[in-house]
Scaffold this active site. Structure first.
Site, mmCIF file in Angstrom:
data_model
loop_
_atom_site.group_PDB
_atom_site.id
_atom_site.type_symbol
_atom_site.label_atom_id
_atom_site.label_comp_id
_atom_site.label_asym_id
_atom_site.label_seq_id
_atom_site.Cartn_x
_atom_site.Cartn_y
_atom_site.Cartn_z
ATOM 1 N N HIS A 1 53.633 -37.142 11.177
ATOM 2 C CA HIS A 1 54.346 -36.377 10.159
ATOM 3 C C HIS A 1 54.329 -37.034 8.765
ATOM 4 O O HIS A 1 53.770 -36.501 7.827
ATOM 5 C CB HIS A 1 55.825 -36.211 10.547
ATOM 6 C CG HIS A 1 56.079 -35.625 11.901
ATOM 7 N ND1 HIS A 1 55.867 -34.293 12.214
ATOM 8 C CD2 HIS A 1 56.560 -36.214 13.024
ATOM 9 C CE1 HIS A 1 56.218 -34.084 13.472
ATOM 10 N NE2 HIS A 1 56.627 -35.218 13.990
HETATM 11 O O1 RIB Z 1 60.649 -33.980 12.200
HETATM 12 C C1 RIB Z 1 59.867 -35.109 11.902
HETATM 13 C C2 RIB Z 1 60.550 -35.979 10.903
HETATM 14 O O2 RIB Z 1 61.796 -36.434 11.431
HETATM 15 C C3 RIB Z 1 59.759 -37.248 10.564
HETATM 16 O O3 RIB Z 1 60.043 -37.642 9.251
HETATM 17 C C4 RIB Z 1 60.308 -38.238 11.537
HETATM 18 O O4 RIB Z 1 60.164 -39.585 11.070
HETATM 19 C C5 RIB Z 1 61.754 -37.856 11.549
HETATM 20 O O5 RIB Z 1 62.376 -38.454 10.407
#
Ligand code: RIB
Ligand code: CA
Length: 313
Positions: free
Chosen positions: A243
């Site tokens: 992500h």
């Molecule tokens: O949903 C994914 C996000 O939530 C990413 O930033 C992960 O690190 C959590 O913070």
């Protein structure tokens, strides 16, 4: 490309950790002014120390790391040890950090840095709940014209949420903060699950981190080995979604990504859909767009950039 002055706001988290490393390895494009940390994946005491652990792995004990909000603006903190493990970066196996945590509060660092800067010169990258950024804007609204753009990881537009069926974790944890930032009117770029679920650390890609054959490569290999499990089990993905590095890669090579300008709204009242990011993807309501939302990427270029840059650390 002009070098960007960047504040990275994070909640490490294995994927945040890789995002930090990519930023540290990209000094040609990114002047990383500081790393601010927030409660999210794990409590603040862990997110701030994890950020320092990762800076030290990269040989950057000189980096300024700040602690910020220990809880969301109005809601009870929800953490995600079920994904990231008890430490928040399970799989990294790192000692306690020795580099100092900055004394200044993260919110004051954001305010002071922006107030000293020229208009439209600071890029703020929240890759956790946006509590720190919202508090900075609320404390000192005069920082808003100083911000070039906010590039965040969060939300889900055509994808379902990953924390509720409607909401992605970062927005779900602090939807009011996300609303403060979005409604401030700063240029807003969002990397939702729609794009990050296409950045999967497949076994072959995971091996290439390990093949870097360096402390950074080994830490990434260990972290991502752990981090992969949850999403592969839940979604049947061939790897875990990387992500947060999507945000930093966008700063370096925006053409890796595809998206569109849309009108975006955030649910902040209904408990059923709390934290939903509602994008008018087909411009049905003909409202003025207020966000650039990405939904695709060139994953070979994305991972190629990661290996090339992390290989330098
Ligand atoms: O949903 C994914 C996000 O939530 C990413 O930033 C992960 O690190 C959590 O913070
Ligand atoms: Ca994160």
């Amino acid at each position: 490309m002009e070098k960007k002055s960047v504040i990275l706001d994070c909640d490490p988290g294995q994927d945040d950790a890789v995002a930090i490393l990519l930023a540290l390895a990209s000094e040609q494009e990114i002047d990383l002014l500081g790393i601010t940390t927030v409660a999210g994946n794990v409590p603040l005491s862990l997110t701030e120390s994890n950020a320092r652990r990762i800076c030290e792995v990269a040989g950057r004990a000189d980096m300024a790391v700040f602690a910020g909000a220990p809880q969301p603006l109005m809601r009870k903190l929800v953490t995600a040890e079920w994904i990231h493990g008890k430490t928040g970066i399970d799989g990294a196996d790192l000692p306690d950090p020795t580099m100092p945590l900055q004394v200044q509060h993260a919110v004051d660092f954001i305010v002071d840095t922006c107030m000293k800067a020229a208009d439209k010169s600071i890029t703020i990258c929240p890759i956790g709940p946006m509590t720190n950024v919202a508090l900075a804007m609320m404390k000192e609204p005069r920082i808003i014209p100083k911000i070039r753009e906010v590039v965040c990881m969060g939300g889900a537009v055509k994808e379902f949420g990953n924390t509720t069926p409607a909401a992605e974790f970062n927005i779900y944890v602090d939807p009011q903060a996300a609303e403060v930032v979005l409604s401030s009117g700063v240029p807003f770029v969002m990397m939702p699950l729609d794009v990050t679920h296409k950045a999967l650390v497949t076994p072959e890609r995971l091996q290439k981190f390990k093949d870097l054959n360096s402390p950074v490569g080994n830490v990434c290999g260990g972290m991502l080995d752990y981090f992969n499990r949850f999403d592969m089990t839940r979604y049947g993905f061939e790897g875990g979604p990387l992500h947060d590095p999507c945000v930093v890669a966008y700063l370096i090579e925006p053409e890796i990504f595809k998206g569109r300008n849309v009108h975006l709204a955030i649910e902040t009242t209904s408990e059923l859909t709390m934290g939903q990011t509602l994008a008018d993807w087909w411009d049905i309501q003909e409202k003025t767009p207020n966000a650039f939302v990405c939904d695709d990427l060139d994953h070979d270029r994305f991972f190629g950039l990661l290996y090339e840059r992390l290989g330098k650390l």
